[in-house]
Design a protein around this motif. Structure first.
Motif, PDB file in Angstrom:
ATOM      1  N   ASN A 245      -2.586  -0.394 -11.514  1.00 20.03           N
ATOM      2  CA  ASN A 245      -3.701  -0.876 -12.322  1.00 20.03           C
ATOM      3  C   ASN A 245      -4.382  -2.062 -11.640  1.00 20.03           C
ATOM      4  OD1 ASN A 245      -5.069  -2.450 -14.358  1.00 20.03           O
ATOM      5  ND2 ASN A 245      -4.087  -1.116 -15.867  1.00 20.03           N
ATOM      6  N   GLN A 246      -5.710  -2.064 -11.598  1.00 22.23           N
ATOM      7  CA  GLN A 246      -6.446  -3.125 -10.917  1.00 22.23           C
ATOM      8  C   GLN A 246      -6.191  -4.492 -11.544  1.00 22.23           C
ATOM      9  OE1 GLN A 246      -7.886  -2.541  -8.033  1.00 22.23           O
ATOM     10  NE2 GLN A 246      -8.174  -4.755  -7.844  1.00 22.23           N
ATOM     11  N   LYS A 249      -3.384  -6.080  -9.926  1.00 24.38           N
ATOM     12  CA  LYS A 249      -3.699  -6.522  -8.561  1.00 24.38           C
ATOM     13  C   LYS A 249      -4.349  -7.903  -8.568  1.00 24.38           C
ATOM     14  CE  LYS A 249      -2.633  -2.547  -6.518  1.00 24.38           C
ATOM     15  NZ  LYS A 249      -1.332  -2.507  -5.833  1.00 24.38           N
ATOM     16  N   ASN A 250      -4.999  -8.230  -9.652  1.00 19.82           N
ATOM     17  CA  ASN A 250      -5.759  -9.484  -9.716  1.00 19.82           C
ATOM     18  C   ASN A 250      -5.004 -10.626 -10.389  1.00 19.82           C
ATOM     19  OD1 ASN A 250      -7.845  -8.146  -8.483  1.00 19.82           O
ATOM     20  ND2 ASN A 250      -8.833  -7.607 -10.412  1.00 19.82           N
TER      21      ASN A 250
END
Ligand SMILES: [Zn+2]
Length: 251
Positions: A245-246, A249-250
């Motif tokens: 999931n993005q 990642k952030n």
């Protein structure tokens, strides 16, 4: 006091000595740049534990732990921690439960700074033990949003109830079980988040913290010190879909 502590924990050493020993290991034997080591703890949130951690010498601890020392920060916490490691640096995670000792040598209690009386240490583990010991009814820890960590702690310890209650000293035994559970959970979380770590090495240091009276130092009995090569763990790890999931990642 040292005699009483060593009788129960023969390999325990004063917190300061443990701090110096392992920081020297990191710097000298493993050539870590301590300024680039991001330190994390999975310790009980009890204020007494500040005296024996590595905060004095390593800045910015990432707190993974909560009541009893379990890494409640979970996947999200580990991923965030892994992302925050300085470029070219290393990860260093110190974990374990804590247990008090009185001047009479009784485990599970301690005299705290500014107090005459005794209180439980670890309070969360002693509460869990009290509930596991109930004979009037079978205690089932149910989810309570406003006591989440204690509920999870008791639920995690429940499968070990017989082992704890039949031990010679259940107070000591529940602390041993807590150590193993914390270590197991940290490994599980690491294996599933390791691809997100901005480093090549993760150092693990696990032990049982023994809290003594304010006039004496706290002790730590180290149980594990190991270096994990991130690359070798990456190759054996099957990734969970949640981490692709993005938003993760952030972190
Ligand atoms: Zn505690």
């Amino acid at each position: 006091m040292e005699k009483l502590i060593l009788k129960e924990y023969p390999n325990a050493r004063p917190g300061e000595e443990v701090t110096d020993t392992y920081l020297n290991f990191l710097a000298d034997n493993h050539h870590c740049d301590l300024k680039k080591v991001l330190f994390a703890t999975s310790l009980c949130c009890d204020d007494i534990n500040v005296s024996t951690d590595f905060r004095r010498v390593l800045a910015r601890p990432f707190n993974l732990g909560g009541l009893g020392g379990l890494p409640y920060a979970g996947f999200t916490g580990l991923v965030a921690y892994g992302h925050h490691i300085p470029d070219g640096g290393d990860a260093f995670i110190f974990y374990g439960p804590h247990i008090g000792i009185t001047e009479e040598g009784e485990l599970g209690k301690m005299r705290r700074p500014g107090q005459k009386g005794l209180t439980n240490s670890c309070g969360a583990l002693m509460l869990a033990l009290d509930r596991l010991t109930r004979t009037d009814e079978v205690y089932i820890p149910v989810g309570d949003e406003y006591d989440h960590q204690q509920t999870v702690l008791e639920r995690t310890l429940m499968p070990f109830k017989q082992q704890i209650l039949s031990a010679e000293n259940p107070v000591k035994e529940i602390t041993e079980v807590a150590y193993l559970v914390i270590e197991r959970q940290i490994r599980y979380l690491l294996e599933r988040t390791i691809t997100e770590f901005n480093c090549e090495r993760v150092f693990l240091l696990g032990g049982v913290i023994v809290n003594s009276s304010p006039e004496y130092p706290d002790y730590v009995e180290i149980r594990n010190f190991e270096k994990i090569e991130v690359e070798s763990m990456r190759t054996v790890t099957s990734q969970t879909a949640i981490l692709s999931n993005q938003a993760f990642k952030n972190l």
